[in-house]
Design an enzyme around this catalytic site. Structure first.
Site, short mmCIF file in Angstrom:
data_model
loop_
_atom_site.label_atom_id
_atom_site.label_comp_id
_atom_site.label_asym_id
_atom_site.label_seq_id
_atom_site.Cartn_x
_atom_site.Cartn_y
_atom_site.Cartn_z
N ASN A 167 3.37 1.14 10.16
CA ASN A 167 4.76 1.43 10.54
C ASN A 167 5.75 1.18 9.40
OD1 ASN A 167 7.17 1.38 12.60
ND2 ASN A 167 7.23 -0.62 11.57
N SER B 133 7.21 11.14 10.45
CA SER B 133 8.54 11.53 10.92
C SER B 133 8.65 13.05 10.95
CB SER B 133 9.59 10.97 9.96
OG SER B 133 10.86 11.51 10.24
N TYR C 197 12.84 11.11 1.42
CA TYR C 197 12.19 10.47 2.58
C TYR C 197 11.22 11.46 3.23
CZ TYR C 197 11.89 8.44 7.30
OH TYR C 197 11.44 7.93 8.51
N THR D 221 8.07 11.94 1.23
CA THR D 221 7.13 10.81 1.35
C THR D 221 6.43 10.83 2.72
OG1 THR D 221 8.75 9.20 2.24
CG2 THR D 221 8.55 9.35 -0.17
N VAL E 185 3.93 6.77 19.23
CA VAL E 185 3.05 5.70 18.82
C VAL E 185 2.34 5.13 20.02
CG1 VAL E 185 2.87 3.43 17.76
CG2 VAL E 185 4.37 5.13 16.78
N THR F 205 -1.84 3.93 20.98
CA THR F 205 -3.14 3.79 20.34
C THR F 205 -4.24 4.50 21.12
OG1 THR F 205 -3.39 1.72 21.48
CG2 THR F 205 -2.57 1.62 19.22
P1 NAP Z 1 13.40 -0.36 10.15
O1 NAP Z 1 14.17 -0.90 11.31
O2 NAP Z 1 14.09 -0.16 8.85
O3 NAP Z 1 12.12 -1.29 9.94
C1 NAP Z 1 11.27 -1.06 8.87
C2 NAP Z 1 10.28 -2.20 8.79
O4 NAP Z 1 9.46 -1.98 7.63
C3 NAP Z 1 10.96 -3.56 8.58
O5 NAP Z 1 10.24 -4.55 9.25
C4 NAP Z 1 10.87 -3.75 7.08
O6 NAP Z 1 10.91 -5.11 6.69
C5 NAP Z 1 9.48 -3.16 6.86
N1 NAP Z 1 9.19 -2.93 5.45
C6 NAP Z 1 9.89 -2.23 4.53
N2 NAP Z 1 9.30 -2.30 3.34
C7 NAP Z 1 8.19 -3.07 3.51
C8 NAP Z 1 7.17 -3.53 2.65
N3 NAP Z 1 7.15 -3.24 1.34
N4 NAP Z 1 6.17 -4.28 3.17
C9 NAP Z 1 6.15 -4.60 4.49
N5 NAP Z 1 7.12 -4.23 5.34
C10 NAP Z 1 8.12 -3.47 4.85
O7 NAP Z 1 12.74 1.05 10.50
P2 NAP Z 1 12.44 1.73 11.94
O8 NAP Z 1 13.59 2.59 12.28
O9 NAP Z 1 11.98 0.70 12.90
O10 NAP Z 1 11.25 2.71 11.56
C11 NAP Z 1 9.90 2.32 11.70
C12 NAP Z 1 9.02 3.50 11.30
O11 NAP Z 1 9.38 4.66 12.03
C13 NAP Z 1 9.13 3.88 9.83
O12 NAP Z 1 7.87 4.30 9.36
C14 NAP Z 1 10.11 5.05 9.85
O13 NAP Z 1 9.96 5.88 8.74
C15 NAP Z 1 9.67 5.73 11.14
N6 NAP Z 1 10.67 6.58 11.75
C16 NAP Z 1 11.81 6.04 12.25
C17 NAP Z 1 12.75 6.87 12.88
C18 NAP Z 1 14.02 6.31 13.46
O14 NAP Z 1 14.80 7.09 14.02
N7 NAP Z 1 14.24 5.00 13.40
C19 NAP Z 1 12.50 8.25 12.98
C20 NAP Z 1 11.34 8.77 12.46
C21 NAP Z 1 10.42 7.92 11.86
P3 NAP Z 1 12.29 -5.84 6.26
O15 NAP Z 1 12.96 -6.27 7.53
O16 NAP Z 1 11.80 -6.98 5.43
O17 NAP Z 1 13.11 -4.85 5.49
#
Ligand code: NAP
Length: 263
Positions: free
Chosen positions: A90, A140, A194, A197, A231, A233
């Protein structure tokens, strides 16, 4: 802990969607659930939050940009559980609005975490996945959008059924190089770093799924990439019905063509 205890692990799960996944796994998964975070303080605070809700995740540090950190986690899983049953990749960084960081630096940073870090975790942890294990790489819709914004030549490469991991890594490296040289548009790339990636994560997942079906067919491991809303499993045929308002769409088509896009 014995090697008979099942274990699920979520990367980047101290907040956001990762934390929500851990919460649901704690409620639904029969086995241990490991919440991971790159920052120990933030990770332990998240564990406390879930404990206050009556849940009992374990914690382990994991920075997916740090190979040493990934390997310490791998050794922990081997020692405590003798394998891994569920892996949710994630952790990622998303673009910030009005980010003053130069475009090519953003591209390098995002590629390092979203693609390279996710791949490094897979390289170290996929061999631990036990028969009937589940691996979910959180991708995404932006990935599919970026794919469709790429040149037809690039799209053909990404959509190839025979693209190798090395070829994909070469393409991801080229994107970063092209942004450094200011030629990424001319070279046929999307402007969404983004998205590029995340497209890499989706294509990587297709490659891994293919490899698993060739090399460990009998183990019935299911690996897929999905949007966060998907998501789960246990995403099998039985769950393809839109019972939760979701529908499976064929990968590669632009998001604008999805059934719900114009609803
Ligand atoms: P988020 O709130 O920014 O959380 C991201 C998490 O990843 C945080 O716990 C962050 O830790 C961690 N992280 C970042 N760099 C890291 C590293 N080098 N090693 C370990 N952990 C790391 O993001 P989210 O919105 O929950 O998104 C979660 C996933 O869903 C991501 O893959 C994102 O691309 C995908 N996604 C999200 C959306 C959306 O609308 N939110 C839509 C499509 C896809 P820190 O707290 O330390 O920064």
């Amino acid at each position: 802990m014995s090697s008979h205890t099942r274990v699920a692990l979520v990367t980047g799960s101290n907040k956001g969607i990762g934390l929500a996944i851990v919460r649901e796994l704690c409620r639904q998964f029969s086995g241990d659930v490991v919440l991971t975070a790159r920052d120990v303080v933030r990770g332990q605070a998240a564990v406390k939050q879930l404990e206050a809700e009556g849940l009992s995740p374990r914690f382990h540090q994991l920075d997916i940009n740090d190979l040493q950190s990934i390997r310490v986690l791998r050794d922990f899983l081997c020692k405590e559980y003798g394998g891994l049953d569920v892996l949710v990749n994630n952790a990622a960084i998303a673009p910030k609005t009005a980010n003053p960081t130069p475009f090519h630096t953003q591209a390098e940073m995002m590629m390092k975490t979203n693609f390279v870090g996710t791949r490094d975790v897979c390289t170290e942890l996929l061999p631990l996945i036990r028969p009937k294990g589940r691996v979910v790489n959180v991708s995404s819709t932006e990935g599919v959008r970026a794919l469709n914004e790429c040149s037809p030549e690039l799209q053909q490469k990404f959509k190839s059924e025979t693209i190798t991991e090395e070829e994909l890594v070469g393409l991801m490296n080229k994107f970063v190089e092209d942004t450094k040289n200011g030629v990424h548009r001319k070279e046929g790339w999307s402007d969404s770093t983004y998205g590029v990636t995340k497209n890499g994560v989706s294509v990587l997942s297709r490659i891994y799924a293919r490899k698993l079906s060739e090399q460990r067919a009998g183990d019935k491991i299911l690996l897929n990439a999905c949007c966060p809303g998907w998501v789960r499993t246990d995403m099998t045929e039985a769950h393809k019905s839109p019972e939760e308002g979701k529908e499976v769409v064929e990968w590669g088509f632009p998001p604008e063509s999805y059934p719900w896009a114009n609803a």
